[in-house]
Design an enzyme around this catalytic site. Structure first.
Site: not given
Length: 440
Positions: A197, A332, A363
């Site tokens: 991320s 996501d 995610h």
């Protein structure tokens, strides 16, 4: 009455089936890139990337459920890897820590014959104590990799903030200090950079910045990053697909880190130096509000837009010379699909890069297997270990100056499962149409 009750139950079931997306079927990852030799090297080491990713049947086809479960529980039956914590005092008096884990166990001993260190950069506000990081570290240790995990400054409750700042979206110096310290300890190790991320954004930006980097770095892997902070924030500010809810959670977590260390971050000297208003920080409802009240002032930017542009890896991609692999999921909820064409275009015009796009996974979720209870090791952990092996293989092949061996030469016709069943999108930058090759 019974008819009404049955109708209500039917409506509830329809809504649940719609939310859980249970009618979906497992799909193979789609691979984007133009460098066939590089992609085939990766697939040779990771044959399961040719197979459909099978999420947990009852709830795994929902990106929301995958994302929420990842945030709440992380992983199933998460181990606690054994390692040590390294503490560094930086020139600005900040205390930076990272955790170091050596390969363990005899089961997988000898799988990785080289000295390889995986340098991990977690997501926003995450550390080596985050459950998904612990699971990945343990799985990598058991496959012969040394792991180093950066603890974002301010994120650990047990480590006080000693300088005038915490982590930020685009500040790569902390990661560089960890890399330099690792090379002081292991000067001959080969480094593979892995970022989750926000960490994916940081390692990508790090590899594209105009700075001196060690030749020991042989590749990077980015997972579920948004590539451009400005565009990502435009989507997160919308209520569609509950994105505003996720933005609220991220804002609250970031604000809690600031207020937890307010003795150092919001003392009178800091307030005067950076014109900080504690009430604005505490009452900020979104990340842009919080970044206006705190982040852009501390890092010396005239506007939040300037901060976001400086932080976004998208503006550094063209400078990357290191082999790179990117992973995203189309469902996501934090990084929506309209943000993904940028990385498809990048890998389609650059060698030694590839992009894995999955239909499901949410995610950082990527739970797989089972009806209700997912497998202890998820698809992402398995993929990262395989991709690291592929990067190592590609590097070792490029290093052979005497004999150049291609993957085509090493794959025999009786090995159909390695590459032949993969859907790969190859694009030459001089050709407008996209050529899709499905090997069967």
């Amino acid at each position: 009455m019974s008819t009404v009750l049955l109708a209500v139950v039917a409506v509830i079931l329809c809504i649940l089936f719609r939310i859980l997306n249970v009618n979906s079927q497992p799909q193979k990852p789609v691979i984007f890139g133009r460098d066939r030799s590089f992609i085939e090297n990766i697939l040779f080491i990771s044959p399961f990337l040719s197979e459909p990713y099978t999420p947990t049947r009852l709830w795994g086809f929902s990106g929301h459920v995958q994302t929420i479960l990842h945030s709440l529980i992380g992983r199933v039956r998460c181990p606690w890897p054994i390692g040590g914590r390294i503490s560094l005092v930086l020139p600005d008096r900040s205390t930076l820590t990272y955790d170091l884990y050596e390969p363990v166990g005899s089961e997988h001993e000898g799988i990785v014959k080289d000295d390889v260190t995986v340098a991990i950069c977690p997501g926003i506000g995450n550390t080596s104590e985050s459950v998904y990081i612990r699971t990945y570290v343990h799985y990598s240790q058991c496959h012969g990799y040394r792991c180093a995990v950066l603890n974002h400054i301010g994120a650990l409750n047990s480590v006080p903030v000693t300088g005038s700042r915490i982590f930020s979206y685009g500040h790569t110096d902390d990661y560089n200090y960890m890399i330099e310290n690792l090379l002081d300890r292991y000067p001959n190790t080969k480094l593979i950079l892995v970022g989750f991320s926000l960490g994916g954004n940081l390692i990508t930006k790090y590899l594209g910045e105009d700075r001196k980097r060690s030749p020991n770095i042989i590749g990077g892997i980015s997972i579920c990053q948004g590539y451009t902070a400005i565009d990502t924030m435009v989507y997160l500010l919308q209520w569609q697909n509950f994105r505003r809810f996720y933005l609220y959670i991220m804002t609250d977590n970031y604000r809690n880190i600031i207020t937890r260390h307010k003795r150092m971050l919001l003392n009178p000297e800091m307030k005067n130096r950076y014109s900080l208003d504690e009430n604005m920080i505490v009452s900020a409802g979104t990340l842009p509000d919080l970044d206006e009240a705190y982040s852009r002032r501390v890092y010396g930017f005239d506007s939040v837009a300037d901060l976001y542009k400086w932080s976004s890896s998208a503006f550094y991609l063209h400078n990357i010379k290191t082999p790179m692999i990117f992973i995203n999921a189309r469902d996501d909820p934090i990084v929506p699909e309209p943000l993904l064409p940028l990385i498809r275009e990048f890998v389609s015009s650059h060698d030694k890069s590839m992009y894995l796009e999955l239909a499901h996974g949410g995610h950082l979720g990527f739970y797989e297997g089972g009806l209700v209870y997912a497998n202890p090791v998820n698809w992402l952990d398995r993929a990262l270990v395989g991709l690291a092996g592929g990067l190592l293989m590609a590097h070792n092949k490029c290093s052979q100056k005497d004999v150049m061996v291609t993957v085509t030469d090493t794959i025999s016709d009786d090995e159909p499962d390695l590459i032949k069943s993969t859907t790969i999108v190859y694009r030459d930058p001089l050709d407008k149409p996209i050529n899709v090759f499905t090997h069967n």
